[in-house]
Design a protein around this motif. Sequence first.
Motif, PDB file in Angstrom:
ATOM      1  N   VAL A   9      -0.895 -11.051  -9.906  1.00  0.00           N
ATOM      2  CA  VAL A   9      -2.170 -11.382  -9.256  1.00  0.00           C
ATOM      3  C   VAL A   9      -2.170 -10.885  -7.814  1.00  0.00           C
ATOM      4  CG1 VAL A   9      -3.719 -13.243  -8.555  1.00  0.00           C
ATOM      5  CG2 VAL A   9      -2.502 -13.391 -10.735  1.00  0.00           C
ATOM      6  N   LYS A  10      -1.069 -11.093  -7.105  1.00  0.00           N
ATOM      7  CA  LYS A  10      -0.977 -10.681  -5.702  1.00  0.00           C
ATOM      8  C   LYS A  10      -1.150  -9.172  -5.543  1.00  0.00           C
ATOM      9  CE  LYS A  10       2.792  -9.720  -3.616  1.00  0.00           C
ATOM     10  NZ  LYS A  10       4.152  -9.709  -3.033  1.00  0.00           N
ATOM     11  N   VAL A  11      -0.420  -8.400  -6.346  1.00  0.00           N
ATOM     12  CA  VAL A  11      -0.503  -6.940  -6.245  1.00  0.00           C
ATOM     13  C   VAL A  11      -1.902  -6.449  -6.594  1.00  0.00           C
ATOM     14  CG1 VAL A  11       0.342  -4.769  -7.239  1.00  0.00           C
ATOM     15  CG2 VAL A  11       1.956  -6.574  -6.639  1.00  0.00           C
ATOM     16  N   THR A  12      -2.511  -7.044  -7.604  1.00  0.00           N
ATOM     17  CA  THR A  12      -3.873  -6.657  -7.988  1.00  0.00           C
ATOM     18  C   THR A  12      -4.848  -6.875  -6.843  1.00  0.00           C
ATOM     19  OG1 THR A  12      -3.397  -7.278 -10.286  1.00  0.00           O
ATOM     20  CG2 THR A  12      -5.701  -6.989  -9.694  1.00  0.00           C
ATOM     21  N   LEU A  13      -4.714  -7.990  -6.150  1.00  0.00           N
ATOM     22  CA  LEU A  13      -5.595  -8.289  -5.021  1.00  0.00           C
ATOM     23  C   LEU A  13      -5.306  -7.377  -3.829  1.00  0.00           C
ATOM     24  CD1 LEU A  13      -5.555 -12.196  -5.148  1.00  0.00           C
ATOM     25  CD2 LEU A  13      -7.484 -10.714  -5.715  1.00  0.00           C
ATOM     26  N   GLN A  14      -4.023  -7.116  -3.558  1.00  0.00           N
ATOM     27  CA  GLN A  14      -3.662  -6.331  -2.383  1.00  0.00           C
ATOM     28  C   GLN A  14      -4.002  -4.853  -2.529  1.00  0.00           C
ATOM     29  OE1 GLN A  14       0.480  -7.251  -1.678  1.00  0.00           O
ATOM     30  NE2 GLN A  14      -0.026  -9.060  -0.461  1.00  0.00           N
ATOM     31  N   THR A  15      -4.062  -4.365  -3.748  1.00  0.00           N
ATOM     32  CA  THR A  15      -4.405  -2.957  -3.956  1.00  0.00           C
ATOM     33  C   THR A  15      -5.916  -2.735  -4.015  1.00  0.00           C
ATOM     34  OG1 THR A  15      -4.134  -3.278  -6.354  1.00  0.00           O
ATOM     35  CG2 THR A  15      -2.258  -2.392  -5.142  1.00  0.00           C
ATOM     36  N   ASN A  16      -6.673  -3.808  -3.989  1.00  0.00           N
ATOM     37  CA  ASN A  16      -8.133  -3.716  -3.952  1.00  0.00           C
ATOM     38  C   ASN A  16      -8.548  -3.372  -2.525  1.00  0.00           C
ATOM     39  OD1 ASN A  16     -10.906  -4.247  -3.788  1.00  0.00           O
ATOM     40  ND2 ASN A  16     -10.804  -5.849  -5.341  1.00  0.00           N
ATOM     41  N   ARG A  17      -9.190  -2.216  -2.337  1.00  0.00           N
ATOM     42  CA  ARG A  17      -9.518  -1.754  -0.989  1.00  0.00           C
ATOM     43  C   ARG A  17     -10.899  -2.197  -0.514  1.00  0.00           C
ATOM     44  NH1 ARG A  17      -6.396   3.777   0.471  1.00  0.00           N
ATOM     45  NH2 ARG A  17      -4.527   3.396  -0.755  1.00  0.00           N
ATOM     46  N   ARG A  43       0.825  -1.192   0.000  1.00  0.00           N
ATOM     47  CA  ARG A  43       0.000   0.000   0.000  1.00  0.00           C
ATOM     48  C   ARG A  43       0.872   1.259   0.000  1.00  0.00           C
ATOM     49  NH1 ARG A  43      -5.423  -0.980   1.603  1.00  0.00           N
ATOM     50  NH2 ARG A  43      -5.928  -3.035   0.767  1.00  0.00           N
ATOM     51  N   PHE A  44       1.950   1.266   0.796  1.00  0.00           N
ATOM     52  CA  PHE A  44       2.838   2.424   0.826  1.00  0.00           C
ATOM     53  C   PHE A  44       3.501   2.658  -0.533  1.00  0.00           C
ATOM     54  CE2 PHE A  44       2.833   2.010   5.507  1.00  0.00           C
ATOM     55  CZ  PHE A  44       2.667   3.347   5.843  1.00  0.00           C
ATOM     56  N   GLN A  45       3.834   1.568  -1.208  1.00  0.00           N
ATOM     57  CA  GLN A  45       4.576   1.696  -2.460  1.00  0.00           C
ATOM     58  C   GLN A  45       3.742   2.265  -3.599  1.00  0.00           C
ATOM     59  OE1 GLN A  45       6.232  -2.210  -3.087  1.00  0.00           O
ATOM     60  NE2 GLN A  45       8.031  -1.776  -1.858  1.00  0.00           N
ATOM     61  N   ILE A  46       2.423   2.112  -3.533  1.00  0.00           N
ATOM     62  CA  ILE A  46       1.593   2.621  -4.629  1.00  0.00           C
ATOM     63  C   ILE A  46       1.005   3.990  -4.342  1.00  0.00           C
ATOM     64  CG2 ILE A  46       0.977   0.307  -5.438  1.00  0.00           C
ATOM     65  CD1 ILE A  46      -1.776   0.742  -4.096  1.00  0.00           C
ATOM     66  N   GLN A  47       1.137   4.498  -3.107  1.00  0.00           N
ATOM     67  CA  GLN A  47       0.626   5.841  -2.865  1.00  0.00           C
ATOM     68  C   GLN A  47       1.624   6.860  -3.381  1.00  0.00           C
ATOM     69  OE1 GLN A  47       0.002   5.599   1.396  1.00  0.00           O
ATOM     70  NE2 GLN A  47       1.746   6.909   1.811  1.00  0.00           N
ATOM     71  N   ARG A  48       1.094   7.992  -3.850  1.00  0.00           N
ATOM     72  CA  ARG A  48       1.905   8.941  -4.606  1.00  0.00           C
ATOM     73  C   ARG A  48       2.230  10.187  -3.781  1.00  0.00           C
ATOM     74  NH1 ARG A  48      -1.849   6.501  -7.183  1.00  0.00           N
ATOM     75  NH2 ARG A  48      -3.413   8.099  -6.800  1.00  0.00           N
ATOM     76  N   GLY A  49       3.072  10.008  -2.779  1.00  0.00           N
ATOM     77  CA  GLY A  49       3.531  11.126  -1.971  1.00  0.00           C
ATOM     78  C   GLY A  49       2.480  11.625  -0.989  1.00  0.00           C
ATOM     79  N   LYS A  50       2.773  12.751  -0.343  1.00  0.00           N
ATOM     80  CA  LYS A  50       1.899  13.303   0.690  1.00  0.00           C
ATOM     81  C   LYS A  50       0.616  13.894   0.128  1.00  0.00           C
ATOM     82  CE  LYS A  50       5.792  14.369   3.750  1.00  0.00           C
ATOM     83  NZ  LYS A  50       6.523  15.430   4.470  1.00  0.00           N
ATOM     84  N   THR A  51       0.601  14.182  -1.172  1.00  0.00           N
ATOM     85  CA  THR A  51      -0.587  14.781  -1.782  1.00  0.00           C
ATOM     86  C   THR A  51      -1.645  13.745  -2.157  1.00  0.00           C
ATOM     87  OG1 THR A  51       0.458  14.678  -3.972  1.00  0.00           O
ATOM     88  CG2 THR A  51       0.769  16.700  -2.693  1.00  0.00           C
ATOM     89  N   ASP A  52      -1.318  12.463  -2.026  1.00  0.00           N
ATOM     90  CA  ASP A  52      -2.261  11.400  -2.356  1.00  0.00           C
ATOM     91  C   ASP A  52      -3.373  11.378  -1.307  1.00  0.00           C
ATOM     92  OD1 ASP A  52      -3.632   9.115  -3.015  1.00  0.00           O
ATOM     93  OD2 ASP A  52      -1.852   7.882  -3.325  1.00  0.00           O
ATOM     94  N   PRO A  53      -4.615  11.654  -1.706  1.00  0.00           N
ATOM     95  CA  PRO A  53      -5.707  11.699  -0.719  1.00  0.00           C
ATOM     96  C   PRO A  53      -6.010  10.358  -0.077  1.00  0.00           C
ATOM     97  CG  PRO A  53      -6.576  11.810  -2.958  1.00  0.00           C
ATOM     98  CD  PRO A  53      -5.085  11.931  -3.062  1.00  0.00           C
ATOM     99  N   THR A  54      -5.602   9.267  -0.735  1.00  0.00           N
ATOM    100  CA  THR A  54      -5.843   7.935  -0.173  1.00  0.00           C
ATOM    101  C   THR A  54      -4.611   7.395   0.544  1.00  0.00           C
ATOM    102  OG1 THR A  54      -5.161   6.808  -2.217  1.00  0.00           O
ATOM    103  CG2 THR A  54      -7.481   7.441  -2.030  1.00  0.00           C
ATOM    104  N   GLY A  55      -3.598   8.245   0.729  1.00  0.00           N
ATOM    105  CA  GLY A  55      -2.342   7.802   1.315  1.00  0.00           C
ATOM    106  C   GLY A  55      -2.436   7.558   2.813  1.00  0.00           C
ATOM    107  N   TYR A  56      -1.500   6.775   3.322  1.00  0.00           N
ATOM    108  CA  TYR A  56      -1.426   6.485   4.748  1.00  0.00           C
ATOM    109  C   TYR A  56      -0.342   7.360   5.372  1.00  0.00           C
ATOM    110  CZ  TYR A  56      -3.988   2.360   3.182  1.00  0.00           C
ATOM    111  OH  TYR A  56      -4.917   1.527   2.608  1.00  0.00           O
TER     112      TYR A  56
END
Length: 223
Positions: A94-102, A1-14
Amino acid sequence: RFQIQRGKTDPTGYKSLGDCFRTIFQREGLLGFYKGIFPPILAETPKRAVKFFTFEQYKKLLGYASLPPGLAFAVAGLGSGLTEAVVVNPFEVVKVTLQTNRNAFTEQPSSFVQARQIIKTDGLGFQGLNKGLTATLGRHGAFNMVYFGFYFNVKNILPVNKDPNLEFLRKFGIGLVSGTIASIINIPFDVAKSRIQGPQPVPGEIKYRTCFKTMATVYKEEG
């Protein structure tokens, strides 16, 4: 999840690791932490078999070349990592596709359904089940090259201890340091792999397409 968020401006970021754990647990339940677990389980046995079998084979082949032993271990590790990557990449997609599904765990498709959907939509090639292969090659190649190269070189330098407990600690310590250094070196490839294989920022537009271009984009935009 951390690797796919796009910096501090990502509204869905952690905001932090703790925030990530809390958010996943609240929104997706306990099973949310186990999304995409089946592909790694399926891949683990052939992955380990390929890694160590090919390492030994490449090491034997390099024995015919006039390479220093230390360099031979590193090159054999690189070869085993590249071979391993070809085997595991479809499972990673397949793993990444499943893990990025929220969505909740019970609302997402199974691993087999997800794999069939990827094949049906994008095929078996570099846009489908083998998407991000170059980044996976870099991730596994770099890790195994550093790990095997460092481990066997240092292991041969440090003297063997007659005390079995101290000998265990010697090998454990070398393995720990080897794995840490290898992980630090290969993490940029892992981030690139997750960006390529995960959801794109704008649906329908491919922003992250190739390994090194993705690295350059992440560095330019996020440091």
